[in-house]
Design an enzyme around this catalytic site. Sequence first.
Site, PDB file in Angstrom:
ATOM      1  CG  ASP A   1    -117.263   3.967  56.218  1.00  0.00           C
ATOM      2  OD1 ASP A   1    -116.462   3.036  55.986  1.00  0.00           O
ATOM      3  OD2 ASP A   1    -118.056   4.394  55.352  1.00  0.00           O
ATOM      4  CD1 TRP A   2    -111.294  -0.092  57.307  1.00  0.00           C
ATOM      5  CD2 TRP A   2    -113.351  -0.051  58.138  1.00  0.00           C
ATOM      6  NE1 TRP A   2    -111.526  -1.307  57.930  1.00  0.00           N
ATOM      7  CE2 TRP A   2    -112.779  -1.305  58.444  1.00  0.00           C
ATOM      8  CE3 TRP A   2    -114.661   0.216  58.574  1.00  0.00           C
ATOM      9  CZ2 TRP A   2    -113.456  -2.290  59.161  1.00  0.00           C
ATOM     10  CZ3 TRP A   2    -115.326  -0.775  59.274  1.00  0.00           C
ATOM     11  CH2 TRP A   2    -114.738  -2.001  59.568  1.00  0.00           C
TER      12      TRP A   2
END
Length: 725
Positions: free
Chosen positions: A238-239
């Site tokens: 995930d970012w």
Amino acid sequence: MKISQGIKEKAEILLAQLTLDEKIGMIHGDGLFRTKPVERLGIPALHMSDGPMGVRAEFRNDAWIPSGGTEDYVTYLPSNSAIAATWNRELAYECGNVLGEEARGRGKDVILAPGINIKRSPLNGRNFEYMSEDPYLTAEQCVPFIRGIQKHDVAACVKHFAVNSQETQRLWVDTEVSERALREIYLPAFEAAVNRSDSYSVMGAYNLVRGEHCCESRFLLNEILRKEWGYEGTVISDWGAVHQTKEAAAGGLDLEMSVTNNFDEYYLAQPLKKAVEDGEVEEEAVNEKVRHLLWLMLTLNMLDVDTEKKTVLPAKRKTGCYNIPEHRKVTLRTARESIVLLKNQGQCLPLKQEKLKRLLVIGQNGNRIHSDGGGSAEIKALYEISPLMGLMSRLGGNCQVKFVKGYYEDEGKGNGKNWQEDSLKDGGGKERESIRISEEIAGRRRALLEEAVKYAKEYDRVIFIGGLNHEYDLEGQDRTDMKLPYGQDEVIEAVLEANPDTVIVMVAGSPVEMGRWEKKAKAIVWNWYAGMESGNALAEVLLGEVNPSGKLPESFPYSHKDCSAHCVGDFAEERLLHYREGIYVGYRYYEKNNVPVQYCFGHGLSYSTFAYSDMSIVRQEMAGELEITVSCCIRNAGGCAGKETVQLYVKDKNGTVDKPVKELRGYRKVELAAGESQRVSMRLSKRDFAYYDEGMGAFRVESGEYEIVLGASLLDERLRDTVRV
């Protein structure tokens, strides 16, 4: 997911030619949504995009600034909650097909969808992005969705792996969950995604599990995903979910992405290169990550390899397309089947269109759009039909439609700054802050309420359209309770007092409290964030052009305090989150503990009635494999065509292990004309009777008698019979 030997051989040819710098460049972001290409060898960049409800707008490569063009308007698809509410596998496939074709049409290689985390709490701000509280329903709907996406040389990226159930402190909350709950509730849909639909990529979650961040977790990524499930696909962070270089290098993660533009400073960038050069990390760890990325590119036909010349060849790849009429038709069909008729006392619905001369629509959600909010699920939609537009375009000039706001939306308005710029601060998420209502705001609310009541007394037919919006159903933020915002309860009570036949429509992605007015309302309709055609679909249902067939994919409790995540487990503001409720999530908890709910799992009414009869169970055992076929006859006993979802639950009659009262293990949706009958069949295997034995470290079936229950919902049981396993 297994990779062919031919693809592996081609990847090794390329891997042998890559320098360390080139390999490092491939395994971290070189843009907000892309990796670094290796132009010397003809290896392209990997381009990614959010999200589950459509391909997100284009941003500058190094800043969260929209490109500002017109080329990135797209089809706005129904949310994952809406897709789950259809209980229709074929529609799930069609929605995935649209998403994949549009992603490829926009030049994307990976679409960050679907979201399949279990809805543990009704307060989770991202629940609208997820499917269900039940692992079986989630798996059955996500598998065809993923297959549809990947039909177009685009990778699905199923998320967020794993046990990601709240936004509050999402970057640092450490989830404590039993092995049994993990295996029975939180992992089955992910296992189905990677082994049944061969999802080409998986996104690691923000949170920690057993002291390890999910994107660095040896337990989740190495032991379960890679070794136990044999996964050979790509794992993407995930970012901003990576926090340590050596741990990420040693884990099963392949690609680090984040929200900042200091790309060379990412943990799998220059810090990893230095660790390799200093002998702290073996270069083979980097090679393994690059292999997975090359396997993905070859699978997606992004490139090919001449095995004799050892050079990259251009591959024949599907082109995709977006914003075509057929895609819009899919959104309409899905939106129609997602709408749930919760209550219809005295056949208040459908409205008789030929008799409607004056119609009053009250409520801000009647005249607003939802595509442009919610966090990373935001969509730059080609268009979005509001409920008001859907009604007016159908009723035409012979019916006077008046709209009044009813309530004042005054809370939480943003400052215009893109939320991603601050999304990694303060733990990454929080509970929504309470807003003090000023005297000015209170005065505006009173004036709008009085206006709504005045007109409700004058009009024969009234529809109130309220609920939530993406100030409440929102990434990075959880609700503090299930109460309706903006003083809607007072408005609904007053309007029902003025006009008892008022139809109540809730537009939302999460349950809301209805206790103050639910018994007074004759008709209640639930409408999810259902895409660009949502308003048309709602109008068709309200006017009787479409018979509603949606079923709730989650329980609607009276209050969040009834939910096991809050009354047994934790919903943590601190860094340790205890899933003390174990396997008792959603209906499993409510039914086991006799906790009443507003509307139960699987509930959904129709304008028709359906009769169940002639149940049959056929048991076969071949080569040690058990197969049980359950069937019954369904008859449309109403006066109009309709669709019914037959739900199959398994109940252990005399087991010695603590189990839920019953669990969903099958469903079939059928369409029947008035008076028509059809025989519906479903198959069960031995796994459908199993529980996870922590002592054995495996699923186990207790010998004995099991009751098979067929019904229209969890609590609307119609037929039952017993089988011995």
